[in-house]
Design a protein around this motif. Structure first.
Motif, PDB file in Angstrom:
ATOM      1  N   GLY A 160     -12.387 111.245 -22.883  1.00 48.72           N
ATOM      2  CA  GLY A 160     -12.019 111.920 -24.118  1.00 48.72           C
ATOM      3  C   GLY A 160     -10.556 112.277 -24.216  1.00 48.72           C
ATOM      4  N   ASP A 161     -10.141 112.710 -25.399  1.00 52.29           N
ATOM      5  CA  ASP A 161      -8.758 113.099 -25.652  1.00 52.29           C
ATOM      6  C   ASP A 161      -8.320 114.228 -24.718  1.00 52.29           C
ATOM      7  N   GLY A 162      -7.053 114.184 -24.339  1.00 51.35           N
ATOM      8  CA  GLY A 162      -6.447 115.296 -23.621  1.00 51.35           C
ATOM      9  C   GLY A 162      -6.853 115.458 -22.172  1.00 51.35           C
ATOM     10  N   CYS A 163      -7.505 114.460 -21.591  1.00 53.89           N
ATOM     11  CA  CYS A 163      -7.970 114.575 -20.210  1.00 53.89           C
ATOM     12  C   CYS A 163      -6.862 114.261 -19.203  1.00 53.89           C
ATOM     13  N   VAL A 164      -6.993 114.831 -18.019  1.00 53.83           N
ATOM     14  CA  VAL A 164      -6.174 114.480 -16.861  1.00 53.83           C
ATOM     15  C   VAL A 164      -7.130 114.039 -15.755  1.00 53.83           C
ATOM     16  N   ILE A 165      -6.890 112.843 -15.220  1.00 51.53           N
ATOM     17  CA  ILE A 165      -7.733 112.309 -14.145  1.00 51.53           C
ATOM     18  C   ILE A 165      -6.906 112.277 -12.861  1.00 51.53           C
ATOM     19  N   GLY A 166      -7.404 112.934 -11.818  1.00 50.36           N
ATOM     20  CA  GLY A 166      -6.667 113.070 -10.569  1.00 50.36           C
ATOM     21  C   GLY A 166      -6.468 111.765  -9.825  1.00 50.36           C
ATOM     22  N   ALA A 167      -5.440 111.720  -9.010  1.00 48.30           N
ATOM     23  CA  ALA A 167      -5.068 110.520  -8.270  1.00 48.30           C
ATOM     24  C   ALA A 167      -6.217 110.012  -7.396  1.00 48.30           C
ATOM     25  N   GLY A 168      -6.384 108.694  -7.380  1.00 47.62           N
ATOM     26  CA  GLY A 168      -7.372 108.061  -6.525  1.00 47.62           C
ATOM     27  C   GLY A 168      -8.800 108.145  -7.014  1.00 47.62           C
ATOM     28  N   SER A 169      -9.014 108.673  -8.211  1.00 48.36           N
ATOM     29  CA  SER A 169     -10.372 108.840  -8.720  1.00 48.36           C
ATOM     30  C   SER A 169     -10.985 107.507  -9.134  1.00 48.36           C
ATOM     31  N   VAL A 170     -12.321 107.444  -9.048  1.00 43.61           N
ATOM     32  CA  VAL A 170     -13.087 106.303  -9.549  1.00 43.61           C
ATOM     33  C   VAL A 170     -13.997 106.845 -10.644  1.00 43.61           C
ATOM     34  N   VAL A 171     -13.681 106.498 -11.895  1.00 43.28           N
ATOM     35  CA  VAL A 171     -14.393 107.069 -13.043  1.00 43.28           C
ATOM     36  C   VAL A 171     -15.580 106.176 -13.380  1.00 43.28           C
ATOM     37  N   THR A 172     -16.790 106.700 -13.164  1.00 44.84           N
ATOM     38  CA  THR A 172     -18.017 105.928 -13.384  1.00 44.84           C
ATOM     39  C   THR A 172     -18.874 106.493 -14.508  1.00 44.84           C
ATOM     40  N   GLN A 173     -18.477 107.637 -15.059  1.00 42.06           N
ATOM     41  CA  GLN A 173     -19.245 108.254 -16.141  1.00 42.06           C
ATOM     42  C   GLN A 173     -18.284 108.884 -17.142  1.00 42.06           C
ATOM     43  N   ASP A 174     -18.787 109.179 -18.331  1.00 41.68           N
ATOM     44  CA  ASP A 174     -17.944 109.740 -19.385  1.00 41.68           C
ATOM     45  C   ASP A 174     -17.332 111.068 -18.957  1.00 41.68           C
ATOM     46  N   ILE A 175     -16.093 111.280 -19.416  1.00 40.34           N
ATOM     47  CA  ILE A 175     -15.393 112.541 -19.167  1.00 40.34           C
ATOM     48  C   ILE A 175     -15.105 113.189 -20.519  1.00 40.34           C
ATOM     49  N   PRO A 176     -15.613 114.405 -20.772  1.00 39.26           N
ATOM     50  CA  PRO A 176     -15.408 115.049 -22.071  1.00 39.26           C
ATOM     51  C   PRO A 176     -13.947 115.425 -22.292  1.00 39.26           C
ATOM     52  N   SER A 177     -13.569 115.531 -23.549  1.00 36.26           N
ATOM     53  CA  SER A 177     -12.189 115.843 -23.920  1.00 36.26           C
ATOM     54  C   SER A 177     -11.684 117.118 -23.239  1.00 36.26           C
ATOM     55  N   ASN A 178     -10.373 117.135 -23.003  1.00 39.00           N
ATOM     56  CA  ASN A 178      -9.677 118.310 -22.457  1.00 39.00           C
ATOM     57  C   ASN A 178     -10.242 118.767 -21.121  1.00 39.00           C
ATOM     58  N   SER A 179     -10.540 117.781 -20.281  1.00 37.73           N
ATOM     59  CA  SER A 179     -11.056 118.085 -18.946  1.00 37.73           C
ATOM     60  C   SER A 179     -10.083 117.602 -17.878  1.00 37.73           C
ATOM     61  N   PHE A 180     -10.027 118.363 -16.785  1.00 44.59           N
ATOM     62  CA  PHE A 180      -9.403 117.870 -15.564  1.00 44.59           C
ATOM     63  C   PHE A 180     -10.528 117.396 -14.673  1.00 44.59           C
TER      64      PHE A 180
END
Length: 212
Positions: A160-180
């Motif tokens: 989603g909008d406004g998210c920050v994803i930390g280094a080395g992460s593997v994104v396998t599912q949805d991340i809601p807006s404005n989430s770290f």
């Protein structure tokens, strides 16, 4: 139904089909040409991206080297920034929003292969022929998103909008807006709030200020 249409419909498809190989060969060639340029070769880079991508907004900068698998299956908004070694395996469609930035070594991967080894080797396609088949799931990344270094985004994910994803992460599912979110697999750690403003870091803000 063409093999490309099968991809977009989430069906098994033959990645070795001549029609798909032609699209990929062009994307691979253009990716290599872009990667061989220097960042001050602005006109050359703009011309390559115009041929390579499905759509692109204004003021985008891709550091390079880059690799797009299909290229035309990817759409990017305005003011996008990508650091070194961006890889987009865009069998399925990939949509990236405006004012979104990627750190070095970000990878987006849309294809999915069967778990059973014999099925990975070959299956019977819609024409009754034995072929290596896979399927793909689209990826959507919103506006104002920051993907840190070495993040991998898997098929079927929406960030989603406004998210920050930390280094080395593997994104396998949805991340809601404005989430770290961070980790392997990537999980939401907390919401991003006004308390995260740089105004609360005076030791870093120093003689700079928040834009009003």
């Amino acid at each position: 139904m063409t093999e490309e249409e099968r991809i977009f419909n989430g069906l098994l498809f033959n990645p070795g089909h001549p029609d798909l190989r032609k699209i990929k060969a062009k994307a691979h060639r253009l990716s290599q040409q872009y990667s061989d340029t220097y960042e001050d070769q602005v006109e050359e880079r703009e011309n390559i991206l115009q041929q390579l991508l499905g759509a692109r907004g204004e003021k985008c900068f891709l550091q390079g080297p880059i690799f797009f698998h299909y290229g035309t299956h990817t759409e990017i908004g305005s003011h996008f920034f990508a650091n070194y070694n961006l890889t987009v395996q865009d069998d399925a469609r990939v949509s990236i929003g405006s004012y979104t930035s990627f750190g070095p070594n970000v990878t987006i991967v849309t294809p999915v292969h069967p778990f059973i080894a014999s099925e990975r080797r070959q299956m019977i396609d819609q024409h009754g022929q034995a072929n290596s088949l896979c399927y793909a799931k689209p990826v959507t990344i919103g506006n104002d998103v920051w993907l840190s270094a070495n993040v991998t985004v898997c098929g079927g994910v929406t960030i989603g909008d406004g998210c920050v994803i930390g280094a080395g992460s593997v994104v396998t599912q949805d991340i809601p807006s404005n989430s770290f979110a961070a980790g392997v697999p990537c999980r939401v750690i907390r919401s991003i709030t006004a308390s995260d403003s740089m105004q609360f870091k005076p030791e870093v803000l120093a003689d700079c200020r928040i834009k009003e």
